[in-house]
Scaffold this motif. Structure first.
Motif, mmCIF file in Angstrom:
data_model
loop_
_atom_site.group_PDB
_atom_site.id
_atom_site.type_symbol
_atom_site.label_atom_id
_atom_site.label_comp_id
_atom_site.label_asym_id
_atom_site.label_seq_id
_atom_site.Cartn_x
_atom_site.Cartn_y
_atom_site.Cartn_z
ATOM 1 N N ASN A 124 0.828 -1.205 0.000
ATOM 2 C CA ASN A 124 0.000 0.000 0.000
ATOM 3 C C ASN A 124 0.864 1.257 0.000
ATOM 4 O OD1 ASN A 124 -2.441 1.454 -0.020
ATOM 5 N ND2 ASN A 124 -2.477 1.598 2.211
ATOM 6 N N MET A 125 1.852 1.261 -0.900
ATOM 7 C CA MET A 125 2.765 2.389 -1.038
ATOM 8 C C MET A 125 2.879 2.780 -2.497
ATOM 9 S SD MET A 125 5.939 1.295 1.416
ATOM 10 C CE MET A 125 6.779 2.855 1.046
ATOM 11 N N LYS A 126 3.487 3.914 -2.748
ATOM 12 C CA LYS A 126 3.749 4.382 -4.101
ATOM 13 C C LYS A 126 5.245 4.664 -4.263
ATOM 14 C CE LYS A 126 -0.561 4.686 -5.618
ATOM 15 N NZ LYS A 126 -1.064 3.931 -6.785
ATOM 16 N N VAL A 127 5.728 4.545 -5.488
ATOM 17 C CA VAL A 127 7.126 4.843 -5.807
ATOM 18 C C VAL A 127 7.242 6.300 -6.226
ATOM 19 C CG1 VAL A 127 9.072 4.331 -7.321
ATOM 20 C CG2 VAL A 127 7.566 2.476 -6.556
ATOM 21 N N LYS A 128 8.113 7.016 -5.573
ATOM 22 C CA LYS A 128 8.358 8.422 -5.911
ATOM 23 C C LYS A 128 9.530 8.482 -6.894
ATOM 24 C CE LYS A 128 6.633 10.144 -1.479
ATOM 25 N NZ LYS A 128 5.981 8.864 -1.072
ATOM 26 N N ALA A 129 9.255 8.894 -8.132
ATOM 27 C CA ALA A 129 10.279 8.940 -9.183
ATOM 28 C C ALA A 129 11.117 10.200 -9.016
ATOM 29 C CB ALA A 129 9.619 8.904 -10.553
ATOM 30 N N GLU A 130 12.389 10.011 -8.658
ATOM 31 C CA GLU A 130 13.271 11.131 -8.320
ATOM 32 C C GLU A 130 14.474 11.202 -9.256
ATOM 33 O OE1 GLU A 130 15.001 14.134 -7.475
ATOM 34 O OE2 GLU A 130 13.250 13.835 -6.163
ATOM 35 N N GLY A 131 14.514 12.281 -10.071
ATOM 36 C CA GLY A 131 15.603 12.468 -11.015
ATOM 37 C C GLY A 131 16.959 12.636 -10.351
ATOM 38 N N GLY A 132 16.982 13.065 -9.104
ATOM 39 C CA GLY A 132 18.237 13.239 -8.407
ATOM 40 C C GLY A 132 18.982 11.950 -8.142
ATOM 41 N N LEU A 133 18.305 10.801 -8.281
ATOM 42 C CA LEU A 133 18.921 9.497 -8.057
ATOM 43 C C LEU A 133 19.358 8.815 -9.347
ATOM 44 C CD1 LEU A 133 16.452 8.096 -5.358
ATOM 45 C CD2 LEU A 133 18.720 9.111 -4.973
ATOM 46 N N CYS A 134 19.245 9.519 -10.461
ATOM 47 C CA CYS A 134 19.549 8.878 -11.732
ATOM 48 C C CYS A 134 21.048 8.652 -11.924
ATOM 49 C CB CYS A 134 18.990 9.691 -12.891
ATOM 50 S SG CYS A 134 19.940 11.164 -13.235
ATOM 51 N N GLU A 135 21.372 7.944 -12.984
ATOM 52 C CA GLU A 135 22.755 7.632 -13.326
ATOM 53 C C GLU A 135 23.548 8.916 -13.586
ATOM 54 O OE1 GLU A 135 25.312 5.902 -13.017
ATOM 55 O OE2 GLU A 135 24.688 4.088 -14.073
ATOM 56 N N ALA A 136 24.882 8.815 -13.579
ATOM 57 C CA ALA A 136 25.723 9.953 -13.954
ATOM 58 C C ALA A 136 25.274 10.474 -15.316
ATOM 59 C CB ALA A 136 27.185 9.526 -13.992
ATOM 60 N N LEU A 137 25.114 11.766 -15.445
ATOM 61 C CA LEU A 137 24.466 12.328 -16.632
ATOM 62 C C LEU A 137 25.249 12.099 -17.918
ATOM 63 C CD1 LEU A 137 23.011 15.680 -15.265
ATOM 64 C CD2 LEU A 137 21.975 13.404 -15.350
ATOM 65 N N TYR A 138 26.561 11.947 -17.842
ATOM 66 C CA TYR A 138 27.321 11.722 -19.073
ATOM 67 C C TYR A 138 26.999 10.361 -19.686
ATOM 68 C CZ TYR A 138 30.743 8.442 -17.071
ATOM 69 O OH TYR A 138 31.350 7.347 -16.511
ATOM 70 N N LEU A 139 26.352 9.479 -18.932
ATOM 71 C CA LEU A 139 25.974 8.169 -19.431
ATOM 72 C C LEU A 139 24.539 8.131 -19.946
ATOM 73 C CD1 LEU A 139 27.520 6.003 -16.562
ATOM 74 C CD2 LEU A 139 28.435 6.323 -18.865
ATOM 75 N N CYS A 140 23.849 9.256 -19.877
ATOM 76 C CA CYS A 140 22.428 9.296 -20.230
ATOM 77 C C CYS A 140 22.220 9.863 -21.624
ATOM 78 C CB CYS A 140 21.648 10.134 -19.223
ATOM 79 S SG CYS A 140 21.722 9.488 -17.550
ATOM 80 N N GLU A 141 21.428 9.169 -22.416
ATOM 81 C CA GLU A 141 21.130 9.642 -23.769
ATOM 82 C C GLU A 141 20.163 10.812 -23.734
ATOM 83 O OE1 GLU A 141 18.427 7.922 -27.353
ATOM 84 O OE2 GLU A 141 20.085 6.641 -26.745
ATOM 85 N N LYS A 142 19.178 10.735 -22.853
ATOM 86 C CA LYS A 142 18.191 11.800 -22.717
ATOM 87 C C LYS A 142 18.135 12.222 -21.255
ATOM 88 C CE LYS A 142 15.325 10.162 -26.559
ATOM 89 N NZ LYS A 142 14.025 9.642 -26.972
ATOM 90 N N PRO A 143 17.723 13.454 -20.988
ATOM 91 C CA PRO A 143 17.684 13.896 -19.596
ATOM 92 C C PRO A 143 16.815 12.987 -18.744
ATOM 93 C CG PRO A 143 17.360 15.730 -21.082
ATOM 94 C CD PRO A 143 17.301 14.496 -21.917
ATOM 95 N N PRO A 144 17.312 12.517 -17.622
ATOM 96 C CA PRO A 144 16.459 11.735 -16.721
ATOM 97 C C PRO A 144 15.238 12.550 -16.351
ATOM 98 C CG PRO A 144 18.737 11.603 -16.067
ATOM 99 C CD PRO A 144 18.668 12.645 -17.129
ATOM 100 N N GLY A 145 14.091 11.929 -16.296
ATOM 101 C CA GLY A 145 12.857 12.647 -16.114
ATOM 102 C C GLY A 145 12.189 12.888 -17.450
ATOM 103 N N PHE A 146 12.868 12.509 -18.545
ATOM 104 C CA PHE A 146 12.259 12.588 -19.875
ATOM 105 C C PHE A 146 10.967 11.782 -19.887
ATOM 106 C CE2 PHE A 146 11.586 10.766 -24.086
ATOM 107 C CZ PHE A 146 11.615 11.891 -24.896
ATOM 108 N N TRP A 147 10.969 10.676 -19.133
ATOM 109 C CA TRP A 147 9.760 9.867 -19.022
ATOM 110 C C TRP A 147 8.878 10.537 -17.988
ATOM 111 C CZ3 TRP A 147 14.776 8.311 -18.490
ATOM 112 C CH2 TRP A 147 15.335 7.743 -19.632
ATOM 113 N N GLU A 148 7.887 11.267 -18.452
ATOM 114 C CA GLU A 148 7.035 12.014 -17.538
ATOM 115 C C GLU A 148 6.271 11.050 -16.626
ATOM 116 O OE1 GLU A 148 7.412 15.021 -17.332
ATOM 117 O OE2 GLU A 148 8.112 15.760 -19.252
ATOM 118 N N THR A 149 5.869 11.564 -15.470
ATOM 119 C CA THR A 149 5.244 10.712 -14.464
ATOM 120 C C THR A 149 4.028 9.992 -15.015
ATOM 121 O OG1 THR A 149 6.001 12.195 -12.727
ATOM 122 C CG2 THR A 149 4.238 10.676 -12.159
#
Length: 221
Positions: free
Chosen positions: A85-110
């Motif tokens: 009975n919980m929800k997952v809070k999607a937090e961009g601050g926990l994403c991978e190192a940005l140089y390894l990301c093709e698109k900005p984390p959070g590109f996938w909207e909630t």
């Protein structure tokens, strides 16, 4: 702002195994449609690892769970809290190192994340979204300042025991922020920190894999 009661546990989990770790042709797998090259979903072994993480936390007193907004981290977190009975809070601050990301984390909207993962919290306002991510240098430790700001904000705002689901670099940064030592951990492993006073932490264990039935090749880098 919440009044936090100490001590409290902070569990940090690395996402389970990715499909692209084991399958070069992962784009042909059902469910990969529309995913960018840095956003592979979990492999079958990864799904099993996530279920084993769920078993590990079955009796844990979790108040909130946060995850980087990638499919592999959101699925790992969603599996952990099934039936809680919980929800997952999607937090961009926990994403991978940005140089390894093709698109900005959070590109996938909630709302898009929630279509695929119903346990995503639509009301959560992240510390970092796709619009507020900073520029970061190359190197895995380039994400340390972002992770530091994220942890500080989450720990001040949310009380109780917390679970954070991230990546190799962001979890290494968590170790740097909390213990002064950047450390890589294996996939689907659990690290437990205890905040025993405001801003004071101890590491009870790191990169624990005791819950996993198959401990081979967890890619601790």
């Amino acid at each position: 702002m919440s009044t936090v009661t100490y001590p409290r546990k902070i569990w940090i989990v690395r996402h389970a195994e990715r499909e692209d770790n084991v399958n070069r042709n992962w784009r042909k797998v059902e469910g990969s449609e529309g995913l960018s090259s840095d956003n592979s979903m979990l492999s079958q072994r990864g799904k099993q690892q996530a279920r084993e993480c769920k078993t590990r936390f079955q009796n844990a007193d979790i108040s909130h769970i946060f995850a980087s907004p990638f499919d592999r981290t959101i699925e790992t977190a969603s599996t952990i809290i099934e039936g809680k009975n919980m929800k997952v809070k999607a937090e961009g601050g926990l994403c991978e190192a940005l140089y390894l990301c093709e698109k900005p984390p959070g590109f996938w909207e909630t709302e898009k994340l929630k279509e695929k993962f119903p346990l995503v919290d639509e009301d959560y306002v992240p510390i970092y979204s796709r619009y507020t991510l900073p520029k970061e240098p190359c190197g895995d430790d380039g994400c340390v300042p972002r992770v530091q700001k994220t942890l500080r904000a989450l720990f001040e705002k949310y009380e109780g025991n917390l679970v954070l689901v991230g990546h190799g670099a962001s979890i290494g940064a968590c170790h740097e922020v909390l213990m002064g030592d950047f450390k890589y951990v294996g996939q689907a492993t659990v690290s437990e920190f205890e905040e025993y006073a405001a801003g004071r932490y101890r590491c009870n264990y790191s990169s624990c894999s005791s819950h996993l039935s198959d401990k081979k090749n967890l890619r601790p880098w």
